[in-house]
Design a protein around this motif. Structure first.
Motif, PDB file in Angstrom:
ATOM      1  N   GLN A   1       0.835  -1.194   0.000  1.00 36.42           N
ATOM      2  CA  GLN A   1       0.000   0.000   0.000  1.00 36.42           C
ATOM      3  C   GLN A   1       0.877   1.254   0.000  1.00 36.42           C
ATOM      4  O   GLN A   1       1.904   1.308   0.673  1.00 36.42           O
ATOM      5  CB  GLN A   1      -0.915  -0.001   1.235  1.00 36.42           C
ATOM      6  CG  GLN A   1      -1.885   1.160   1.313  1.00 36.42           C
ATOM      7  CD  GLN A   1      -2.924   1.129   0.187  1.00 36.42           C
ATOM      8  OE1 GLN A   1      -3.436   0.060  -0.127  1.00 36.42           O
ATOM      9  NE2 GLN A   1      -3.179   2.274  -0.405  1.00 36.42           N
ATOM     10  N   HIS A   2       0.468   2.253  -0.770  1.00 37.85           N
ATOM     11  CA  HIS A   2       1.191   3.524  -0.810  1.00 37.85           C
ATOM     12  C   HIS A   2       1.049   4.198   0.555  1.00 37.85           C
ATOM     13  O   HIS A   2      -0.050   4.269   1.111  1.00 37.85           O
ATOM     14  CB  HIS A   2       0.612   4.412  -1.917  1.00 37.85           C
ATOM     15  CG  HIS A   2       1.451   5.595  -2.258  1.00 37.85           C
ATOM     16  ND1 HIS A   2       1.631   6.666  -1.404  1.00 37.85           N
ATOM     17  CD2 HIS A   2       2.185   5.877  -3.381  1.00 37.85           C
ATOM     18  CE1 HIS A   2       2.416   7.561  -1.976  1.00 37.85           C
ATOM     19  NE2 HIS A   2       2.767   7.105  -3.191  1.00 37.85           N
ATOM     20  N   PRO A   3       2.158   4.693   1.103  1.00 29.94           N
ATOM     21  CA  PRO A   3       2.084   5.286   2.457  1.00 29.94           C
ATOM     22  C   PRO A   3       1.257   6.563   2.521  1.00 29.94           C
ATOM     23  O   PRO A   3       0.755   6.919   3.583  1.00 29.94           O
ATOM     24  CB  PRO A   3       3.549   5.556   2.797  1.00 29.94           C
ATOM     25  CG  PRO A   3       4.243   5.651   1.471  1.00 29.94           C
ATOM     26  CD  PRO A   3       3.524   4.711   0.569  1.00 29.94           C
ATOM     27  N   ASN A   4       1.081   7.245   1.366  1.00 26.59           N
ATOM     28  CA  ASN A   4       0.408   8.539   1.402  1.00 26.59           C
ATOM     29  C   ASN A   4      -0.860   8.597   0.546  1.00 26.59           C
ATOM     30  O   ASN A   4      -1.395   9.674   0.302  1.00 26.59           O
ATOM     31  CB  ASN A   4       1.370   9.638   0.928  1.00 26.59           C
ATOM     32  CG  ASN A   4       2.610   9.724   1.788  1.00 26.59           C
ATOM     33  OD1 ASN A   4       2.544   9.611   3.013  1.00 26.59           O
ATOM     34  ND2 ASN A   4       3.766   9.891   1.141  1.00 26.59           N
ATOM     35  N   ALA A   5      -1.324   7.457   0.062  1.00 23.74           N
ATOM     36  CA  ALA A   5      -2.532   7.451  -0.778  1.00 23.74           C
ATOM     37  C   ALA A   5      -3.252   6.123  -0.623  1.00 23.74           C
ATOM     38  O   ALA A   5      -2.639   5.060  -0.743  1.00 23.74           O
ATOM     39  CB  ALA A   5      -2.168   7.699  -2.237  1.00 23.74           C
TER      40      ALA A   5
END
Length: 820
Positions: free
Chosen positions: A55-59
């Motif tokens: 998972q993308h840390p910021n999205a």
């Protein structure tokens, strides 16, 4: 037709570049409208494997993927597709790749703070789909990472969008185009081998075929196939169809479309179980007949079709299940649960299918081919090929095959044509090579090689340099005469290889005496103040001596006109109703009639005169002044005078539509007291005038144009310039005022035009009054101002400001007293 170059290469050895092949085909009469190079769509896109996906840390909707593309280092790619996960093979556009379908060049980037070194692609981004829900996933075992993905997706191909002329029905198939390419380039041809299928249970009573309309359907073959399994087609088949612009549906349906593209033979597959349920019986009786009045059924496109008697139908138990040669029915279509089939292979008459498709406003790939003509000799070949592919891709067994025909399957679809070498060279002329010392004309061996390459059998005839040419079945419909063979020789040898031969003597162009006389007549009647009109020659069927059309488009256009006055009277009435005023016009055209069983035709000129020719009507109170009989006659006389003709008038009451006391027969006097009948001129009958709501005095004439042309012995070159007109309605305003008698009307008109601006089309004085209730030294004037725009219909907000400027300038400049 869209032709896949990879598919074409399987049938013929093509060594030319796509652009060179397109030029060769175009010069041979097959216009290549577009070259779709699919190799550029995914140039630089390679096969990769997602080894990890987090998972993308910021999205929330982005994922960070580690992608192995066979390089030393794994790529870090940010992906927004919901189906991205670890351990899947995907197409990867590496840095530097340009994707033309989305106009995007891949560059290193940061998405929400995370580096991304490429893009994982969907089919939409590669140009293979309009929309995609996610990235494309390959189902592969141990593939070579970093390899080109274009062969996997059919993107290593070039598509030629080719247009064949109407006579070349054989070119609406890949096999037909392959034959043409082989003939043009001399390459080897490999037609797909098709074995005869062994059909079990041929005598089974469960399937029967009966043709009621042998002319519309000479041959019908029905084949029952049991135990099929509907599934998606293999990738190679889907890619072939997609390249041709056809949407893949299922293995069985895709096979029928594949045969359509490969052999040009339309096929249709019915769900046998649905046919049985539709007819309510286990025994299926396939029939071919024309529709009955009031019948309807729903086609595959979901439209409920109201059938007409000229629609040819395929029936089961006498119930419509398909529009023959055009489209199948929704109730019996193949679906995901289909297990048993009835495969249709048939030949339908060209004209029958054309009329049927046009009646329904429906054209399909099948109807296009049937309209141009299908190769009847290849029917069984295409049928066997389809059965073999269905059994290969969907399983099952071909159990029953029934054929009904008119006996044409036993005919040999070929013909022998005599071709003379001297005739070939006479028609085609000299070759350019003759200018450099070579043979000036085609040699016998060259002609023989060209026709042999086309599939013809060439045998020398008994006469010297004469060949007996046997035409192949697939060219049976368009190679009918010697000149057809000569055209083929020129086409394959190359039109540009023949000399451009100009006439040995040249002369200035000139008009024929007849056409020059016709020009004079036209200009003369226009100079007399008549507007030239044009009408259709088609009218409603009313008289006994009319020439009636066999296939009219409308009832109103079902016969040819026997005279021209009716159309002119209707035009006069129409212009009045549209507010255009009375019409003064003439028309040159042709009339037709039947003399017993013989059809006759003649050229005529006719006209209608009923409008007041006066330009300024202020002395008439703005009203039109009816023309007298003598004034209308004077217009006609002025035309005759300009043409140098002497015309005599004699009382006539033979035409019931004209006033019996105001009609004259026109004739041209000859020597010895004789004369030639020219035509008729007269006033409309009062009863007809009242029925149509026309003015009191309307006059018409009809003259023999051939006689007028024959009487003229001179020509004059006249030229006219055309001025464009507005197709939008005008808006008129009246203005009345008291003005000094010393002020010229022309000055007031000029001032009004300048004040109103470009919207003002015309200013006309229609009334002047001096006398009681008018101040001394003044007169009452009334003008009509007509406003019109060339690009729109004027509204009140457009006209009123201009009208107010007119009022203001009249008061300020001339001191008038407005009355309106």
């Amino acid at each position: 037709m869209r032709i896949s170059l990879n598919w074409l290469r399987e049938l013929v050895d093509v060594t030319q570049a796509p652009e060179e092949l397109a030029e060769t085909l175009t010069m041979a009469g097959f216009e290549v409208e577009d070259i779709e190079d699919r190799r550029t769509w995914a140039d630089g896109v390679v096969l990769g494997k997602i080894t990890a996906c987090e998972q993308h840390p910021n999205a929330d909707k982005l994922r960070v993927c580690q992608v192995d593309v066979g390089q030393a280092e794994v790529l870090n790619i940010v992906c927004g597709a919901p189906n991205a996960r670890a351990d899947i093979y995907v197409p990867v556009a590496v840095v530097g790749t340009f994707l033309p379908n989305i106009d995007l060049k891949i560059k290193p980037a940061k998405l929400r703070g995370v580096p991304s070194e490429g893009m994982i692609c969907s089919l939409a981004e590669l140009g293979l789909a309009k929309e995609s829900a996610g990235i494309h996933i390959f189902e592969l075992e141990n593939p070579a990472l970093g390899s080109d993905i274009r062969p996997l997706l059919g993107l290593d191909d070039v598509i030629l969008d080719l247009t064949a002329t109407a006579n070349r029905a054989d070119a609406l198939s890949v096999v037909g185009v392959a034959r043409e390419v082989a003939a043009l380039t001399g390459a080897s041809l490999r037609i797909p081998a098709v074995a005869n299928m062994a059909i079990q249970g041929k005598e089974s009573p469960n399937l029967t075929v009966e043709i009621s309309e042998m002319q519309g359907c000479p041959i019908y073959i029905g084949t029952a196939i049991e135990g099929v399994k509907i599934a998606p087609s293999p990738a190679w088949l889907q890619q072939r169809l997609q390249g041709a612009g056809v949407r893949p549906i299922s293995n069985v349906v895709d096979v029928t479309n594949y045969i359509l593209l490969e052999w040009g033979q339309p096929l249709h597959a019915f769900d046998r179980d649905r046919l049985q349920a539709f007819t309510g019986t286990q025994d299926i009786n396939i029939g071919v007949r024309f529709a009955k009045t009031g019948e309807s059924f729903k086609t595959l496109d979901g439209q409920n079709r109201n059938l007409q008697p000229l629609n040819l139908l395929i029936t089961a138990g006498d119930k419509p299940v398909a529009l023959a040669g055009v489209m199948g029915g929704e109730d019996t279509e193949v679906h995901d649960g289909t297990q048993n089939l009835v495969l249709e292979a048939a030949i339908f008459d060209q004209a029958t299918i054309r009329r049927s498709a046009r009646a329904q406003g429906l054209r399909s790939e099948s109807s296009i081919r049937y309209e141009r003509g299908v190769n009847q000799a290849a029917l069984m070949t295409a049928c066997n090929r389809a059965i073999a592919l269905i059994l290969e891709l969907a399983g099952g067994t071909a159990t029953v095959q029934k054929t009904a025909s008119s006996g044409q399957e036993n005919l040999t679809f070929t013909r022998s044509i005599e071709l003379r070498l001297d005739r070939v060279n006479l028609v085609l002329g000299k070759l350019k090579r003759g200018e450099t010392g070579g043979s000036e004309y085609l040699e016998p061996e060259e002609v023989k090689n060209i026709l042999t390459a086309l599939g013809c059998e060439v045998v020398p005839a008994e006469k010297t340099w004469v060949f007996a040419i046997t035409v192949p079945p697939y060219r049976y419909r368009d190679l009918e005469r010697e000149i057809d063979l000569i055209e083929e020789v020129a086409r394959l040898h190359g039109y540009d290889n023949f000399c451009e031969t100009l006439p040995s003597k040249t002369a200035a162009g000139y008009l024929s005496p007849e056409y020059a006389a016709l020009r004079i007549i036209r200009s003369t009647f226009r100079a007399a103040g008549l507007t030239e009109l044009m009408h259709y020659s088609l009218v409603k069927t009313e008289g006994e001596n009319q020439v009636v059309l066999a296939n009219p488009l409308f009832v109103e256009y079902s016969a040819l006109r026997t005279e021209m006055l009716s159309g002119l009277i209707d035009a006069f009435q129409y212009n009045l109703e549209q507010g255009n005023g009375a019409l003064n016009g003439f028309e040159i055209g042709r009339i037709f009639w039947k003399d017993g069983e013989t059809m006759q035709e003649a050229d005529a000129i006719a006209g209608v005169i009923g409008g007041d020719p006066t330009v300024w009507k202020w002395q008439q109170g703005g009203r039109d002044r009816p023309l007298t009989w003598f004034e209308a006659k004077g217009i006609l006389e002025s035309a005759f005078q300009a043409l140098g003709l002497t015309v005599e008038y004699a009382a006539d009451s033979s035409n019931p539509r004209l006033h019996p006391g105001r009609t004259a027969a026109l004739s041209i006097p000859l020597s010895k007291g004789e004369s030639k009948q020219l035509g008729i001129f007269g006033q409309l009958h009062p009863q007809l005038q009242q029925e149509k709501g026309l003015p009191e005095q309307v006059y018409v004439f009809q003259l023999d144009l051939g006689m007028l042309v024959a009487e003229l012995g001179r020509s004059t070159d006249l030229s006219r310039k055309f001025a464009s007109y507005s197709s939008f309605p005008a808006s008129d305003r009246d203005i009345a005022f008291f003005a000094s008698v010393e002020i010229p009307v022309v000055e007031m008109q000029t001032a009004m035009k300048q004040a109103a601006g470009s919207l003002l089309d015309s200013v006309e004085l229609f009334d002047e009054y001096r006398g009681e209730n008018v101040p001394a030294g003044q007169r009452s004037l009334a003008f009509r101002l007509v406003y019109r725009a060339g690009d729109r219909t004027l509204s009140e907000t457009d006209v009123e400001p201009a009208q107010q400027k007119v009022r203001d300038v009249l008061v300020e400049k001339f001191g008038v007293s407005l009355r309106s």
